[in-house]
Structures are given as C-alpha cells and as structure tokens.
Design an enzyme around this catalytic site. Structure first.
Site, mmCIF file in Angstrom:
data_model
loop_
_atom_site.group_PDB
_atom_site.id
_atom_site.type_symbol
_atom_site.label_atom_id
_atom_site.label_comp_id
_atom_site.label_asym_id
_atom_site.label_seq_id
_atom_site.Cartn_x
_atom_site.Cartn_y
_atom_site.Cartn_z
ATOM 1 N N ASN A 131 0.805 -1.225 0.000
ATOM 2 C CA ASN A 131 0.000 0.000 0.000
ATOM 3 C C ASN A 131 0.840 1.278 0.000
ATOM 4 O OD1 ASN A 131 0.297 -1.472 2.595
ATOM 5 N ND2 ASN A 131 -0.327 0.499 3.462
ATOM 6 N N CYS A 182 -2.681 5.058 7.782
ATOM 7 C CA CYS A 182 -2.794 4.486 9.123
ATOM 8 C C CYS A 182 -1.681 4.978 10.023
ATOM 9 C CB CYS A 182 -2.756 2.963 9.036
ATOM 10 S SG CYS A 182 -3.705 2.321 7.667
#
Ligand SMILES: *Cc1c(COP(=O)(O)O)cnc(C)c1O
Length: 390
Positions: free
Chosen positions: A153, A329
């Site tokens: 990611n 995140c």
C-alpha cells in the site's frame, strides 16, 4: 480554481455514482434482515447471495460459498491469520510473513506471538520484494501459515504470489494474501494464484467503507473471529450489512470490468507525474520498484531529500491537493514508515517521503496542476530549511 485534487486512492476512494445508486434502495425499500424467513428477508438474502456471486466471479473463485463478507480489510486479515493460527495450532505454531505488510497483518502477528505462536518476518529487497526462495528457506515442519501481501500500500510493490503459494503448499501450510490494494488495480485470480485465503476491502475500489470480504478456499479450516448468530454459514456472526454488501458486489464487478481501461489511464497519469517531478525537482528518490511495471499502476512514492513529507503534505493541502506521507494508518505518527525502513531507507529519507496514489477519476490537467505547484513548494521549503543540493 479547480476543485480539490485527490491523489490518495491508496487511502480510500470515492464511491462511484453507479455503486451509490445501486445501494440506495437497500436502505429503505429493501431493508430486510437476510436471516428472516418472510418475503422481506428473502429479498435481502437474494441480494446478499447475488453480491457473493459477484465477488466470486471477480476473484475467479470456484464457488460462491468460498466468499465471506466482513467489515473490511482489517477484519479479513485478522480473521484469516488468527482463524488459521488457532484452527491449525495442533499441527504447529510457526507463521511466516514479511516486514512490509499492512499493520492489520503485522499487529495481528505480533499479538499472536504473545499467544504462543512464533513469527518469522521476512526482510525484503530494496524494491520491497520477497522471493519464493526466501519463503522456502524459512518454512519448517511446524509452519502452519504464510501471509504475503499481493501489492504493497505504500510503495506499490507487486509480490510473486503464485510462486510463493507453490512453495507454501509444497510444505503443506496455508497461504493467505492481503490483496486489498490489488483488487481493482491488477488482475487477481485465486485459483490461478493458488491462494487459500485472500482479503479485500470495498472502499479501495469505489465501494463503501466498512465492508470487505475474505475468500476462504473450500476445505480450509478456520476458527471464527465473531461469535453470535449463524450468519455467513456460521462463520461470521452479525446481521449482514445489506447496502454495503450490495455496494461491494457492484463495485468489484465494475472494477474488474473496467480494469484494463482504468489501469491504462491511471498508469499514464502516474508516469506523467513521475517523469514531470523527476525533471522539475532535483534530489528526489523514487521509493519502490524502479521499473514502474513492478508497481501498482497508480502508485508513486518519492522522498524529497532535505524535507519532511508532512510539511510538503500540508503545503499541498493548502493548495487543494490531497496526498499522503507513508500510509494513512501511520499518518500523524512520528515513527518513520516501517516499509521504507524495510527497503533500506534511512530515517531521514523515510521521513522525506510523499505518496501520491492516482485513481480512475483523476485527469491529466490535475497532474499538470500538481507539477505546476509542487516544485515551488519544494523550493520554498528547502530554502527555509537551508537545504543545499547533494
Ligand atoms: C486499506 C488496507 C487495509 C485495511 O482495510 P480496511 O478496509 O481499511 O480495514 C489492509 N491492507 C491493505 C494493504 C490496505 O491498503
């Protein structure tokens, strides 16, 4: 001025018009509980099973019964890993994963190591790749599970999933892959790749947030994570999130249907952006595979030497441009990205990283606007920092 420019599709994507329109009837008109016997419930059940077939077809799964709906990528990763670990623990307690996994995998493995499991975290090369040979050498008689992501990611690295799955199966262990970034971006086929479990999340490819799926190959034994009702063939309790599941089904079908066209478009934009930045801004390193084909088509992760990714991010934000430094995140945390450290970047270079991830609705004009704005931001920030060229 233009609308805001959104270059953070690895963080999340907007729900498409087609998906939204498909979901709307399932809030007020078709609102049944899919477990109810009456007609209202049966209509809901039909929609859930239709979405299950849509996911089955998108993944090339043999049977719709191999698809389980979850609350998203994090739950799917947790379930696959904890579920397999506890179901297989009489066979062994060794699990293999990589240093560049999403935290949904890494933190799950860390937690399991406190529960008596032993975790091997494989290093990656300078492009973020793990090799089948590494996996083979790490496998032991007590290895029960291997989890390697399909696509990273942060830096977009594509892993050799098929070859890794072969090594894992040769030793009789289970193979899970986090394909959250891959589905809708590159072709995914669970049978051709030979995976036993695969995680996906709707909001990464034009579906709603809070819904995902776990593919569990027929015959794979997993403990459940959620106890309660008998939903999802008694494997995952909780009333089905009907509108979201319908949205997931439409989104995954559209994403796979439009894959080639979207990939081409997104790759062209990314290549234009990458080339433009490297031409206009000195002392920029690309993080991830040097060859753009080794990366997700929409991924560009750079380190702008001498600067903090966050300060560039804030200036871009003021200019109406959304990007990311590392993964969403970890944004806001002061730790350098574990992925950039794993590929051998030092802490300063990792802190200098800026991730731009493009999507199908982005345009060439938007790329050109970023290419107009970014060099001035970098020059200004570098002047303030007193940066001298290397
Ligand atoms: C976004 C993401 C997740 C988490 O998915 P959620 O649906 O947001 O929980 C897991 N793995 C990867 C690779 C991701 O990009």
């Amino acid at each position: 001025m233009m609308d805001r420019i959104y270059f953070d599709h690895a963080g999340t994507t907007p729900v498409t018009e087609h998906v939204l329109n498909g979901m709307i009837p399932y809030f007020r008109e078709i609102y049944g509980n899919a477990s109810s016997i009456h007609a209202t419930g049966r209509t809901a059940r039909k929609a859930v099973e239709n979405a299950r077939r849509q996911v089955q077809h998108a993944l090339g799964a043999e049977n719709a019964s191999e698809i389980y709906f979850t609350s998203g990528g994090s739950e799917s990763d947790n379930w696959a890993i904890k579920g397999a670990a506890f179901a297989q623990k009489s066979r062994g307690k060794h699990i293999i994963t990589t240093q560049i996994e999403h935290h949904a995998v890494l933190h799950t493995c860390q937690w399991l190591s406190g529960q008596g499991f032993e975790i091997t975290c494989l290093p990656v090369d300078s492009e973020g790749r793990v090799t089948p040979e590494q996996v083979r050498k790490a496998m032991r008689d007590d290895t029960i599970l291997v989890s390697v992501m399909t696509a990273n990611n942060e830096i977009g690295t594509l892993e050799p999933i098929r070859e890794i799955a072969e090594e894992v199966h040769a030793r009789g262990a289970l193979f899970h892959t986090d394909a959250v970034q891959a589905v809708g971006a590159i072709p995914v086929d669970v049978q051709a790749e030979g995976v036993d479990m695969l995680s996906l999340s709707a909001h990464k490819f034009g579906g709603p947030k809070g819904v995902g799926a776990l593919y569990i190959r027929k015959g794979t034994v997993l403990d459940r994570l959620m106890h309660g009702g008998d939903q999802e063939r008694r494997m995952r309790a909780g009333t089905e999130n009907l509108p979201a599941i319908v949205g997931l089904g439409i989104a995954v079908t559209d994403a796979v249907e439009q894959l080639q066209e979207h990939t081409q478009h997104v790759r062209n934009l990314r290549d234009r952006l990458e080339k433009g930045i490297l031409e206009r801004i000195p002392d920029v390193l690309v993080n991830g595979p040097a060859c753009p084909d080794g990366r997700l088509p929409g991924n560009l992760n750079i380190s702008i030497l001498g600067l903090q990714g966050e300060s560039v991010l804030l200036r871009l934000d003021l200019a109406g441009i959304a990007a990311s430094s590392g993964s969403a995140c970890t944004a806001g945390s002061l730790d350098p990205s574990h992925v950039l450290i794993a590929i051998g970047r030092d802490a300063d270079t990792a802190h200098a990283s800026l991730r731009m991830t493009l999507g199908w609705e982005n345009t060439e004009a938007e790329v050109d606007e970023v290419l107009r704005v970014l060099p001035d931001i970098v020059q200004d920030l570098r002047r303030i920092q007193g940066y001298s060229r290397r």
